[in-house]
Motif scaffolding. Structure first.
Motif, PDB file in Angstrom:
ATOM      1  N   LEU A 201       0.730  -1.359   0.034  1.00 25.47           N
ATOM      2  CA  LEU A 201      -0.060   0.197  -0.027  1.00 25.47           C
ATOM      3  C   LEU A 201       0.897   1.195  -0.058  1.00 25.47           C
ATOM      4  CD1 LEU A 201      -3.272   0.233   0.414  1.00 25.47           C
ATOM      5  CD2 LEU A 201      -2.566   0.679   2.691  1.00 25.47           C
ATOM      6  N   LYS A 202       0.722   2.179  -0.831  1.00 23.68           N
ATOM      7  CA  LYS A 202       1.533   3.333  -0.949  1.00 23.68           C
ATOM      8  C   LYS A 202       0.492   4.537  -1.173  1.00 23.68           C
ATOM      9  CE  LYS A 202       5.925   1.321  -2.421  1.00 23.68           C
ATOM     10  NZ  LYS A 202       6.773   1.011  -3.456  1.00 23.68           N
ATOM     11  N   PHE A 203       1.009   5.744  -0.764  1.00 29.50           N
ATOM     12  CA  PHE A 203       0.422   6.898  -1.166  1.00 29.50           C
ATOM     13  C   PHE A 203       1.005   7.416  -2.034  1.00 29.50           C
ATOM     14  CE2 PHE A 203      -1.571   6.789   3.121  1.00 29.50           C
ATOM     15  CZ  PHE A 203      -2.925   7.430   3.027  1.00 29.50           C
ATOM     16  N   SER A 204       0.558   8.309  -2.847  1.00 24.92           N
ATOM     17  CA  SER A 204       1.201   9.125  -3.858  1.00 24.92           C
ATOM     18  C   SER A 204       1.918  10.308  -3.246  1.00 24.92           C
ATOM     19  CB  SER A 204       0.353   9.715  -5.121  1.00 24.92           C
ATOM     20  OG  SER A 204      -0.680  10.535  -4.388  1.00 24.92           O
ATOM     21  N   ASN A 205       2.826  10.958  -3.681  1.00 28.03           N
ATOM     22  CA  ASN A 205       3.613  12.182  -3.042  1.00 28.03           C
ATOM     23  C   ASN A 205       2.712  13.543  -2.779  1.00 28.03           C
ATOM     24  OD1 ASN A 205       6.036  11.126  -2.562  1.00 28.03           O
ATOM     25  ND2 ASN A 205       6.976  11.860  -4.139  1.00 28.03           N
ATOM     26  N   ASP A 206       1.512  13.412  -3.795  1.00 25.75           N
ATOM     27  CA  ASP A 206       0.572  14.440  -3.531  1.00 25.75           C
ATOM     28  C   ASP A 206      -0.504  14.276  -2.465  1.00 25.75           C
ATOM     29  OD1 ASP A 206      -1.083  12.973  -4.843  1.00 25.75           O
ATOM     30  OD2 ASP A 206      -1.223  14.360  -6.683  1.00 25.75           O
ATOM     31  N   GLY A 207      -0.393  12.996  -2.151  1.00 23.97           N
ATOM     32  CA  GLY A 207      -1.540  12.534  -0.988  1.00 23.97           C
ATOM     33  C   GLY A 207      -2.966  12.284  -1.590  1.00 23.97           C
ATOM     34  N   LYS A 208      -3.030  12.418  -2.905  1.00 27.76           N
ATOM     35  CA  LYS A 208      -4.560  12.175  -3.340  1.00 27.76           C
ATOM     36  C   LYS A 208      -4.916  10.781  -3.696  1.00 27.76           C
ATOM     37  CE  LYS A 208      -4.295  17.003  -5.143  1.00 27.76           C
ATOM     38  NZ  LYS A 208      -4.341  17.770  -6.448  1.00 27.76           N
ATOM     39  N   GLN A 209      -3.748   9.944  -3.996  1.00 27.95           N
ATOM     40  CA  GLN A 209      -3.987   8.547  -4.309  1.00 27.95           C
ATOM     41  C   GLN A 209      -3.313   7.542  -3.488  1.00 27.95           C
ATOM     42  OE1 GLN A 209      -2.222   9.542  -7.864  1.00 27.95           O
ATOM     43  NE2 GLN A 209      -3.938  10.843  -8.599  1.00 27.95           N
ATOM     44  N   ILE A 210      -4.193   6.481  -3.510  1.00 30.95           N
ATOM     45  CA  ILE A 210      -3.433   5.108  -2.848  1.00 30.95           C
ATOM     46  C   ILE A 210      -3.342   4.072  -3.619  1.00 30.95           C
ATOM     47  CG2 ILE A 210      -3.917   3.405  -1.201  1.00 30.95           C
ATOM     48  CD1 ILE A 210      -5.556   5.439   0.566  1.00 30.95           C
ATOM     49  N   LEU A 211      -2.092   3.512  -3.672  1.00 35.74           N
ATOM     50  CA  LEU A 211      -1.656   2.376  -4.566  1.00 35.74           C
ATOM     51  C   LEU A 211      -1.987   1.052  -4.011  1.00 35.74           C
ATOM     52  CD1 LEU A 211      -0.545   1.158  -7.254  1.00 35.74           C
ATOM     53  CD2 LEU A 211       1.631   1.933  -6.370  1.00 35.74           C
ATOM     54  N   VAL A 212      -2.554   0.196  -4.495  1.00 36.00           N
ATOM     55  CA  VAL A 212      -2.631  -1.116  -3.791  1.00 36.00           C
ATOM     56  C   VAL A 212      -2.013  -2.227  -4.734  1.00 36.00           C
ATOM     57  CG1 VAL A 212      -4.084  -3.077  -3.148  1.00 36.00           C
ATOM     58  CG2 VAL A 212      -5.036  -0.527  -2.779  1.00 36.00           C
ATOM     59  N   GLU A 245       6.335  -5.634  -6.332  1.00 33.08           N
ATOM     60  CA  GLU A 245       5.956  -4.205  -5.714  1.00 33.08           C
ATOM     61  C   GLU A 245       5.846  -3.011  -6.994  1.00 33.08           C
ATOM     62  OE1 GLU A 245       8.511  -1.085  -2.830  1.00 33.08           O
ATOM     63  OE2 GLU A 245       9.828  -2.302  -4.007  1.00 33.08           O
ATOM     64  N   ALA A 246       4.716  -2.387  -6.789  1.00 32.08           N
ATOM     65  CA  ALA A 246       4.724  -1.240  -7.652  1.00 32.08           C
ATOM     66  C   ALA A 246       4.981   0.184  -7.047  1.00 32.08           C
ATOM     67  CB  ALA A 246       2.909  -1.227  -7.849  1.00 32.08           C
ATOM     68  N   CYS A 247       5.007   1.092  -7.776  1.00 25.78           N
ATOM     69  CA  CYS A 247       5.472   2.604  -7.152  1.00 25.78           C
ATOM     70  C   CYS A 247       4.776   3.692  -7.942  1.00 25.78           C
ATOM     71  CB  CYS A 247       6.820   2.543  -6.938  1.00 25.78           C
ATOM     72  SG  CYS A 247       8.112   2.855  -8.279  1.00 25.78           S
ATOM     73  N   PHE A 248       4.672   4.864  -7.456  1.00 19.14           N
ATOM     74  CA  PHE A 248       4.204   5.884  -8.115  1.00 19.14           C
ATOM     75  C   PHE A 248       5.803   6.490  -8.761  1.00 19.14           C
ATOM     76  CE2 PHE A 248       0.518   5.935  -5.178  1.00 19.14           C
ATOM     77  CZ  PHE A 248      -0.475   6.166  -6.153  1.00 19.14           C
ATOM     78  N   THR A 249       5.487   7.533  -9.588  1.00 22.47           N
ATOM     79  CA  THR A 249       6.644   8.405  -9.754  1.00 22.47           C
ATOM     80  C   THR A 249       6.608   9.429  -8.830  1.00 22.47           C
ATOM     81  OG1 THR A 249       5.476   9.341 -11.373  1.00 22.47           O
ATOM     82  CG2 THR A 249       7.198   7.648 -12.239  1.00 22.47           C
ATOM     83  N   PRO A 250       7.487  10.248  -8.461  1.00 19.19           N
ATOM     84  CA  PRO A 250       7.528  11.181  -7.536  1.00 19.19           C
ATOM     85  C   PRO A 250       6.535  12.580  -7.834  1.00 19.19           C
ATOM     86  CG  PRO A 250       9.832  10.852  -8.150  1.00 19.19           C
ATOM     87  CD  PRO A 250       9.332   9.929  -8.803  1.00 19.19           C
ATOM     88  N   ASP A 251       6.202  12.565  -8.950  1.00 16.60           N
ATOM     89  CA  ASP A 251       5.378  13.906  -9.355  1.00 16.60           C
ATOM     90  C   ASP A 251       3.961  13.380  -9.187  1.00 16.60           C
ATOM     91  OD1 ASP A 251       5.057  11.941 -11.532  1.00 16.60           O
ATOM     92  OD2 ASP A 251       5.737  13.615 -13.049  1.00 16.60           O
ATOM     93  N   SER A 252       3.702  11.887  -8.883  1.00 14.23           N
ATOM     94  CA  SER A 252       2.267  11.321  -8.672  1.00 14.23           C
ATOM     95  C   SER A 252       1.605  11.191  -9.855  1.00 14.23           C
ATOM     96  CB  SER A 252       1.617  12.237  -7.803  1.00 14.23           C
ATOM     97  OG  SER A 252       2.192  12.593  -6.360  1.00 14.23           O
TER      98      SER A 252
END
Length: 315
Positions: A201-212, A245-252
């Motif tokens: 579970l991860k949040f995007s850097n802008d806090g607007k999305q959650i990645l499962v 593992e999945a991840c966001f880019t830093p710019d969300s």
């Protein structure tokens, strides 16, 4: 340099390192982006210098093994890590002299999630003992415990004020760190069409999305405020039920995941379209994937560690 569809498509493996005999479990970048650290099934902790682009040194955790590993808040010289041998105590290690600073005992089953506060010395851990524990680096005693009623993966939001727990692979619960004992202040269910376990579970850097992330060849992005499904992405290989593992880019703006066949798949969150499939020539599944928080590079790992750079000639 801005992260765009074409920039992502231009990424190539710049360096591959074969420091490990067995699979790499986890990779983490330091907050300043200048260092990376990996943990692996052969009990190795490998430190990488990102600016030089090479391994710096290897430490060993022969007795305890090493599974999840994280740099501490604002510090490139200390890490916390969970074990995959002996016991389920979390360890706080100084990288400068390879000595333990502190132990965090309490979990009675394997730790499956470890998230550092982005603002202070707090961190949280989720375990197969169906608890989430809240810790402070300065004290060996657990600062708090929540029983989310199921197997939890968990993560802090970018402000360090709330944390999310993905419970029993079916619901996300949001907790206020300062009032976690009151239980979650929000909860939303999200179920996948195919049976699978949530693995991250991860949040995007802008806090607007959650990645499962799941072990079922499918990942999902949710609105972090109301739990609505923004995208469900599949179409990458994971037939063996591996925890990829999945991840966001830093710019969300983008999300990426490795696959069983050693390739990295990238989607645009705005359009929902797949924008790139990158071949890292990994001989095995890409277990772990992280984009650098400060520099235009990312790391992917199977038993080999690959560091990627954009190829400017392709832009």
């Amino acid at each position: 340099m801005k992260i765009t569809d074409s920039a992502l498509r231009s990424f190539r493996v710049a360096r591959t390192y074969r420091e490990n005999a067995q699979k790499i479990n986890c990779v983490d970048y330091s907050p300043n982006g200048e260092n990376a650290i990996s943990s692996s099934d052969d009990d190795c902790i490998v430190l990488y210098d990102i600016l030089e682009g090479k391994p710096e040194r290897t430490l060993f955790s022969k007795k305890y093994g090493v599974d999840l590993i994280r740099y501490t808040h604002g510090d490139t010289q200390t890490v916390v890590y969970s074990s995959n041998k002996l016991d389920d105590t979390i360890r706080y290690l100084s990288l400068t002299d390879n000595k333990y600073i502190r132990y965090f005992p309490g979990h009675t089953a394997r730790v499956i999630a470890l998230s550092m506060s982005p603002v202070d010395d707090t961190f949280i851990s989720g375990s197969l003992d169906k608890t989430i524990r809240i810790w402070d680096l300065r004290s060996p005693n657990c600062q708090g415990l929540t029983n989310p009623l199921g197997k939890p993966v968990c993560s802090f939001d970018p402000d360090g004020l709330i944390f999310a727990a993905g419970v029993e692979s079916q619901a996300i619960k949001l907790y206020d760190l300062r009032a976690f004992d009151k239980g979650p202040f929000a909860s939303f269910e999200t179920r996948f069409t195919r049976p699978c376990d949530w693995t991250g579970l991860k949040f995007s850097n802008d806090g607007k999305q959650i990645l499962v992330s799941t072990n079922g060849g499918i990942i999902r992005i949710l609105n972090a405020f109301n739990g609505s499904v923004l995208h469900t992405f599949s179409g990458y290989n994971n037939s063996r039920g591996i925890s990829l593992e999945a991840c966001f880019t830093p710019d969300s703006q983008f999300v990426m995941i490795g696959s069983e066949d050693g390739r990295v798949h990238v989607w645009s969150i705005e359009s929902g379209m797949k924008v790139a499939v990158l071949d890292g020539k990994h001989p095995g599944p890409i277990n772990t994937l992280q984009f650098n928080p400060r520099y235009m590079t990312f790391a992917s790992a199977c038993t080999n560690m690959a560091f990627w750079l954009p190829c400017l000639d392709d832009l």
